[in-house]
Design an enzyme around this catalytic site. Sequence first.
Site, PDB file in Angstrom:
ATOM      1  N   ASN A 220      51.925  15.680  46.786  1.00  0.00           N
ATOM      2  CA  ASN A 220      50.490  16.328  46.532  1.00  0.00           C
ATOM      3  C   ASN A 220      50.179  16.038  44.920  1.00  0.00           C
ATOM      4  O   ASN A 220      50.915  16.228  44.226  1.00  0.00           O
ATOM      5  CB  ASN A 220      50.505  17.676  46.766  1.00  0.00           C
ATOM      6  CG  ASN A 220      50.942  18.194  48.083  1.00  0.00           C
ATOM      7  OD1 ASN A 220      51.775  18.413  48.784  1.00  0.00           O
ATOM      8  ND2 ASN A 220      49.762  17.959  48.891  1.00  0.00           N
ATOM      9  N   ASP A 275      54.536  27.150  45.393  1.00  0.00           N
ATOM     10  CA  ASP A 275      53.164  27.089  44.697  1.00  0.00           C
ATOM     11  C   ASP A 275      52.358  28.218  45.019  1.00  0.00           C
ATOM     12  O   ASP A 275      51.065  27.969  45.391  1.00  0.00           O
ATOM     13  CB  ASP A 275      52.735  25.744  45.080  1.00  0.00           C
ATOM     14  CG  ASP A 275      51.452  25.205  44.221  1.00  0.00           C
ATOM     15  OD1 ASP A 275      51.385  25.897  43.084  1.00  0.00           O
ATOM     16  OD2 ASP A 275      50.926  24.517  44.588  1.00  0.00           O
TER      17      ASP A 275
END
Length: 385
Positions: A220, A275
């Site tokens: 990502n 995250d």
Amino acid sequence: MTTYYIKADKFFYPYEVKVGGFLEVTADGKFGKHTMQAPENAEILDYSGHFIAPGLVDTHVHGYAGADVMDNNKDGIVHTMSDALLSTGVTSFLPTALTASYEQLRDICETIGEHYTEASGAKIQGIFFEGPYFTEKYKGAQNADYMRNPSFEEFEGWQAAAKGMLLKIAVAPERDGVEDFISKVTATGTKVALGHSDATYEQAVRGAEAGASIWVHAYNGMRGLTHRELGMVGAIYEIPHTYAELICDGHHVHPKACDILMKQKGHDHVALITDCMRAGGEPDGDYMLGEYPVIVENGTARLKDGGNLAGSILKLKDGLKNVVEWGIASPEEAVMMATLIPAKSVGIDDRCGRIKPSFAADFIVLEENLELSATYLNGEKVYSA
């Protein structure tokens, strides 16, 4: 508290699983020895039918239960977030900041540096700066206005404010002056991660050679792999002795891509992270991530403007369970990737992430299907499912 012995079916140690027997927890809240027979008249904590694992370690988490590191609210970080993370199996974490101005980040360092020892739940083991030295092209849910070339002077100012607690900082390896910055920062003992980057494979290699050792949420926010330019993803696969953060919520990375990463790096170099942003543990609806409005629905947090993923609402206990259910890790490997490996990646495995005599007895109790049953801190139960 008096010394007691935990009876359980399995105990997850760093390099083996001990089957059956008893684990001593001393009167001062530390792990003692594992033994097949408890002493006569010992106090027994009976978790037959359950597994005992170290408390989980989240080295990349922005918020939880409505609190967010970027609010720079002392109570939000050391109480709200710290307490609520216990329900996710996390007993140690790095409050994680986003890209922002020098001053805002310094103020966050000051707050955490002054108050981290007051954490009433999961222990604050350090700070992670996810930014601000990133590339606009892969900014993700971060403000490109603050993105700039790295400055060691800025880092020193932050570290002084943090009282040495800034353990990890992320940069894009194609930024000007980055190799000098990485070598100076790593010489101080702080780990450097690479991410939010359009770097070529060669640029990533140079970053690693300068001392960077972690990849921010693999796949990502980075240049992908093609057959002519391996990019950041190819660098993660190819560069040994580095740790890849991985978000295993089923939304950020396809389970098969998680599997490929684990095969390339080995389970001993993949650190499960969340995250997570402030909406973790909260109902669906509208939230903020830093300066940006976010909509939380269907298991994801996305920017209202453009729909990019904006952090996650993942609980680390679920990431651990997911990789086993997806068939890409054994329970032993999954536990290791959520405890010892993240701790090792940021150099805190001397105090958490493993069951070891004299370490604080921070542990979790898992059902046979790996659902979280209870969380213990310093040998005392602090959460029960």
